[in-house]
Write a protein that holds these residues in place. Structure first.
Motif, PDB file in Angstrom:
ATOM      1  N   LYS A 105       0.724  -1.193   0.005  1.00 14.78           N
ATOM      2  CA  LYS A 105       0.000  -0.197  -0.051  1.00 14.78           C
ATOM      3  C   LYS A 105       0.835   1.374  -0.011  1.00 14.78           C
ATOM      4  CE  LYS A 105      -2.164   0.947   3.706  1.00 14.78           C
ATOM      5  NZ  LYS A 105      -2.214   1.972   4.259  1.00 14.78           N
ATOM      6  N   ASP A 106       1.927   1.402   0.858  1.00 12.00           N
ATOM      7  CA  ASP A 106       2.532   2.689   1.215  1.00 12.00           C
ATOM      8  C   ASP A 106       3.764   2.557   0.360  1.00 12.00           C
ATOM      9  OD1 ASP A 106       0.260   3.613   2.580  1.00 12.00           O
ATOM     10  OD2 ASP A 106       1.178   2.902   4.372  1.00 12.00           O
ATOM     11  N   ILE A 107       4.311   1.453   0.067  1.00  6.66           N
ATOM     12  CA  ILE A 107       5.456   1.530  -0.961  1.00  6.66           C
ATOM     13  C   ILE A 107       5.221   0.665  -2.260  1.00  6.66           C
ATOM     14  CG2 ILE A 107       7.717   0.361  -0.923  1.00  6.66           C
ATOM     15  CD1 ILE A 107       7.876   2.728   0.671  1.00  6.66           C
ATOM     16  N   LEU A 108       5.336   1.306  -3.416  1.00  9.02           N
ATOM     17  CA  LEU A 108       4.877   0.615  -4.547  1.00  9.02           C
ATOM     18  C   LEU A 108       6.282   0.346  -5.187  1.00  9.02           C
ATOM     19  CD1 LEU A 108       2.170   3.038  -6.231  1.00  9.02           C
ATOM     20  CD2 LEU A 108       1.658   1.165  -4.731  1.00  9.02           C
ATOM     21  N   VAL A 109       6.193  -1.118  -5.820  1.00  7.84           N
ATOM     22  CA  VAL A 109       7.389  -1.641  -6.280  1.00  7.84           C
ATOM     23  C   VAL A 109       7.005  -2.006  -7.702  1.00  7.84           C
ATOM     24  CG1 VAL A 109       9.264  -3.260  -6.269  1.00  7.84           C
ATOM     25  CG2 VAL A 109       8.403  -2.092  -4.269  1.00  7.84           C
ATOM     26  N   THR A 110       7.524  -1.391  -8.686  1.00  5.06           N
ATOM     27  CA  THR A 110       7.396  -2.092 -10.027  1.00  5.06           C
ATOM     28  C   THR A 110       8.694  -2.321 -10.720  1.00  5.06           C
ATOM     29  OG1 THR A 110       7.195   0.089 -10.907  1.00  5.06           O
ATOM     30  CG2 THR A 110       5.178  -0.799 -10.335  1.00  5.06           C
ATOM     31  N   SER A 111       8.441  -3.129 -11.794  1.00  3.13           N
ATOM     32  CA  SER A 111       9.943  -3.280 -12.529  1.00  3.13           C
ATOM     33  C   SER A 111       9.264  -3.403 -14.173  1.00  3.13           C
ATOM     34  CB  SER A 111      10.307  -5.008 -12.330  1.00  3.13           C
ATOM     35  OG  SER A 111      10.430  -5.077 -11.254  1.00  3.13           O
ATOM     36  N   GLU A 112      10.243  -2.266 -14.755  1.00  9.02           N
ATOM     37  CA  GLU A 112       9.705  -2.089 -16.227  1.00  9.02           C
ATOM     38  C   GLU A 112      11.186  -1.583 -16.888  1.00  9.02           C
ATOM     39  OE1 GLU A 112       6.054  -0.008 -16.526  1.00  9.02           O
ATOM     40  OE2 GLU A 112       6.422   0.400 -18.457  1.00  9.02           O
ATOM     41  N   ASP A 113      11.332  -1.840 -17.947  1.00  8.28           N
ATOM     42  CA  ASP A 113      12.597  -1.290 -18.894  1.00  8.28           C
ATOM     43  C   ASP A 113      13.542  -1.505 -17.846  1.00  8.28           C
ATOM     44  OD1 ASP A 113      10.954  -0.252 -20.784  1.00  8.28           O
ATOM     45  OD2 ASP A 113      10.281   1.402 -19.743  1.00  8.28           O
ATOM     46  N   GLY A 114      13.896  -2.610 -17.401  1.00 11.98           N
ATOM     47  CA  GLY A 114      15.125  -2.810 -16.615  1.00 11.98           C
ATOM     48  C   GLY A 114      15.325  -2.055 -15.300  1.00 11.98           C
ATOM     49  N   THR A 130       6.893   5.032   7.651  1.00 20.18           N
ATOM     50  CA  THR A 130       6.303   3.962   8.934  1.00 20.18           C
ATOM     51  C   THR A 130       7.194   2.904   9.030  1.00 20.18           C
ATOM     52  OG1 THR A 130       5.104   2.693   7.298  1.00 20.18           O
ATOM     53  CG2 THR A 130       3.855   4.636   8.345  1.00 20.18           C
ATOM     54  N   SER A 131       7.137   2.268  10.292  1.00 25.31           N
ATOM     55  CA  SER A 131       7.799   1.118  10.329  1.00 25.31           C
ATOM     56  C   SER A 131       7.665   0.141   9.305  1.00 25.31           C
ATOM     57  CB  SER A 131       7.740   0.639  11.724  1.00 25.31           C
ATOM     58  OG  SER A 131       7.804   1.449  12.758  1.00 25.31           O
ATOM     59  N   GLN A 132       6.470   0.025   8.997  1.00 22.21           N
ATOM     60  CA  GLN A 132       6.340  -1.051   7.970  1.00 22.21           C
ATOM     61  C   GLN A 132       6.765  -0.558   6.649  1.00 22.21           C
ATOM     62  OE1 GLN A 132       5.079  -4.309   8.336  1.00 22.21           O
ATOM     63  NE2 GLN A 132       5.365  -4.481   6.240  1.00 22.21           N
ATOM     64  N   MET A 133       6.825   0.771   6.150  1.00 19.69           N
ATOM     65  CA  MET A 133       7.552   0.966   5.134  1.00 19.69           C
ATOM     66  C   MET A 133       9.053   0.719   4.927  1.00 19.69           C
ATOM     67  SD  MET A 133       5.279   4.519   4.647  1.00 19.69           S
ATOM     68  CE  MET A 133       6.130   5.330   3.178  1.00 19.69           C
ATOM     69  N   TYR A 134       9.715   0.753   6.221  1.00 18.61           N
ATOM     70  CA  TYR A 134      11.445   0.675   6.333  1.00 18.61           C
ATOM     71  C   TYR A 134      11.360  -0.833   5.813  1.00 18.61           C
ATOM     72  CZ  TYR A 134      12.184   5.012   8.543  1.00 18.61           C
ATOM     73  OH  TYR A 134      12.421   6.300   9.074  1.00 18.61           O
ATOM     74  N   ARG A 135      10.559  -1.709   6.495  1.00 13.36           N
ATOM     75  CA  ARG A 135      10.533  -2.979   6.289  1.00 13.36           C
ATOM     76  C   ARG A 135      10.115  -3.493   4.885  1.00 13.36           C
ATOM     77  NH1 ARG A 135       8.831  -3.391  11.998  1.00 13.36           N
ATOM     78  NH2 ARG A 135       6.627  -2.964  11.476  1.00 13.36           N
ATOM     79  N   ASP A 136       9.194  -2.849   4.081  1.00 18.84           N
ATOM     80  CA  ASP A 136       8.943  -3.002   2.861  1.00 18.84           C
ATOM     81  C   ASP A 136      10.147  -2.569   1.961  1.00 18.84           C
ATOM     82  OD1 ASP A 136       6.766  -3.825   3.600  1.00 18.84           O
ATOM     83  OD2 ASP A 136       5.418  -1.899   3.034  1.00 18.84           O
ATOM     84  N   ALA A 185      16.419   1.379  16.587  1.00 22.17           N
ATOM     85  CA  ALA A 185      17.733   1.407  16.194  1.00 22.17           C
ATOM     86  C   ALA A 185      18.353   0.161  15.482  1.00 22.17           C
ATOM     87  CB  ALA A 185      18.606   1.644  17.574  1.00 22.17           C
ATOM     88  N   VAL A 186      17.755  -1.076  15.778  1.00 25.38           N
ATOM     89  CA  VAL A 186      17.710  -2.009  15.002  1.00 25.38           C
ATOM     90  C   VAL A 186      17.399  -2.043  13.535  1.00 25.38           C
ATOM     91  CG1 VAL A 186      17.326  -4.765  14.676  1.00 25.38           C
ATOM     92  CG2 VAL A 186      17.824  -3.666  16.890  1.00 25.38           C
ATOM     93  N   LEU A 187      15.985  -1.582  13.462  1.00 21.93           N
ATOM     94  CA  LEU A 187      15.456  -1.489  12.185  1.00 21.93           C
ATOM     95  C   LEU A 187      16.045  -0.243  11.314  1.00 21.93           C
ATOM     96  CD1 LEU A 187      12.993  -1.905  10.337  1.00 21.93           C
ATOM     97  CD2 LEU A 187      11.767  -0.003  11.586  1.00 21.93           C
TER      98      LEU A 187
END
Ligand SMILES: CCCC/C=C/CC(=O)SCCNC(=O)CCNC(=O)[C@H](O)C(C)(C)COP(=O)(O)OP(=O)(O)OC[C@H]1O[C@@H](n2cnc3c(N)ncnc32)[C@H](O)[C@@H]1OP(=O)(O)O
Length: 360
Positions: A105-114, A130-136, A185-187
């Motif tokens: 939702k908050d981090i979009l990942v797409t792959s196109e044209d290399g 957010t913490s979840q976005m760091y993990r994503d 700190a670990v994140l």
């Protein structure tokens, strides 16, 4: 029937396995019942007004008054049981869909044209992380480092590139500020290491203002293309924090110590052209042609031989990788030390209540 000590211990284990975050109110209630069941009525000194996480916990516990330990234990077991059944209720299919939505939702990942494009996609919050976005992002970089794309590119949805760390990230922690600081700190260490380690060209397409960690990270990028609408702001002193993402090392190296101090100590906000003059930005483009020009350029770069680019990047980074890990670890230790401090709490409080204050 009264809950036994064994029921209580089972509930303590069950709570760790909840699939869904029950929300702050429930977490506070769980905390209060747990303390009442184990320690009895609240016996701690009231935390200061600025220590709002511990204050909220104290208030919740204190509100239970002289509730007997056995009743608190029973209420804790009942509450966990109701949470467990509601979190198990949806069918497998529904839960799978929720998890997928949360991941993307908050981090979009797409792959196109290399190109792996990683987009901060939380425009209503100026793309605060957010913490979840760091993990994503850690996961997205891990995947992109071994897939068949040639480079990774970061950008933002809406008018901001990114407003930095979500300042509410640790305000809801129920385990106490020390525990939140330690998890943070670990994140942070793992997040920054994933940029240090990324083996392919890494580019930022800075479509608008950038704040905090989204700026400091740029010192670990191989290219930074900015719209002339972008600004670069690192208000760490104002926030009672110290600079992260190895910027205490990369910024002075890039722009000299005086200009680095202007940004990292005094929090001077730079325009895109000023950032270019300091070597933080590769090139500035007019807003009207920014997207077209930059993406055309990147697609051309993505056609260059990938292995050569990887080897060249390895050569550029290899001699300072160890140094970067060390600086990153030092900063994370400093974050651990700073986060529970008064200045940080005060800055956070000012931000959280600024709109209420403005109305007074
Ligand atoms: C574990 C890792 C730790 C790493 C640490 C990193 C350090 C940093 O990144 S420090 C930098 C932190 N960021 C900031 O200090 C920026 C705070 N935000 C602002 O100063 C302003 O919001 C803004 C200048 C970015 C935008 O101001 P503007 O008046 O145009 O819009 P707002 O109404 O303030 O914002 C809209 C909306 O977005 C929310 N928001 C914006 N930035 C953040 C943020 N960093 N954290 C949480 N929320 C943020 C803001 O609260 C508004 O939300 P509401 O509409 O719900 O009130």
């Amino acid at each position: 029937m009264r809950a036994s000590q064994q029921d209580f211990e089972n509930a303590l284990n069950q709570v760790k396995l909840l699939k869904k975050d029950p929300g702050n109110e429930v977490k506070l209630r769980l905390y209060a019942l747990y303390k009442q069941a184990t320690d009895g009525p609240c016996n701690m000194p009231k935390p200061g007004m600025l220590d709002f996480v511990n204050k909220a916990k104290w208030d919740a516990w204190n509100a239970l008054g002289s509730l007997p330990k056995e009743t608190a234990r029973q209420n804790y077991v009942d509450l966990v049981s109701s949470l467990s059944s509601s979190s198990e209720a949806p069918s497998q299919g529904k839960r799978g869909a929720d998890e997928k939505a949360r991941e993307s939702k908050d981090i979009l990942v797409t792959s196109e044209d290399g190109i792996t494009k990683i987009t901060f996609n939380r425009p209503t919050k100026k793309n605060a992380i957010t913490s979840q976005m760091y993990r994503d992002i850690i996961l997205a970089l891990k995947n992109a480092s071994t897939d068949n794309t040639v480079m990774a590119v970061f950008t933002g949805t809406g008018d901001y590139y990114c407003s930095g760390n979500d300042l509410t990230n640790f305000t809801s922690a129920t385990g106490g500020i020390e525990e939140a600081a330690s998890n943070g700190a670990v994140l942070l260490r793992d997040f920054v290491n994933s940029f240090i380690d990324f083996p392919k060209p890494l580019v930022a397409v800075v479509n608008g203002p950038a704040v905090g960690i989204s700026v400091t990270l740029l010192g670990l990028f191989d290219g930074v293309f900015a719209s002339d609408r972008a600004t670069f702001h690192t208000p760490f002193s104002q926030l009672g924090q110290s600079p992260e993402a190895c910027s205490s090392y990369t910024f002075p190296k890039m722009m000299g110590s005086a200009k680095a101090a202007e940004m990292l100590l005094f929090g001077k906000k730079l325009t895109a052209r000023e950032a270019w003059a300091q070597g933080l930005v590769t090139e500035v483009f007019p807003e009207s042609t920014f997207e077209t020009e930059v993406w055309t350029r990147l697609k051309t770069y993505a056609k260059l031989p990938p292995n050569v680019m990887r080897i060249s990047k390895e050569l550029i980074r290899k001699h300072e990788k160890q140094k970067l890990y060390t600086v990153n670890a030092e900063k994370c230790a400093a974050a651990l030390e700073r986060m529970p401090r008064e200045e940080y709490a005060k800055a956070l409080r000012n931000f959280l209540f600024r709109k209420a204050k403005a109305k007074l």
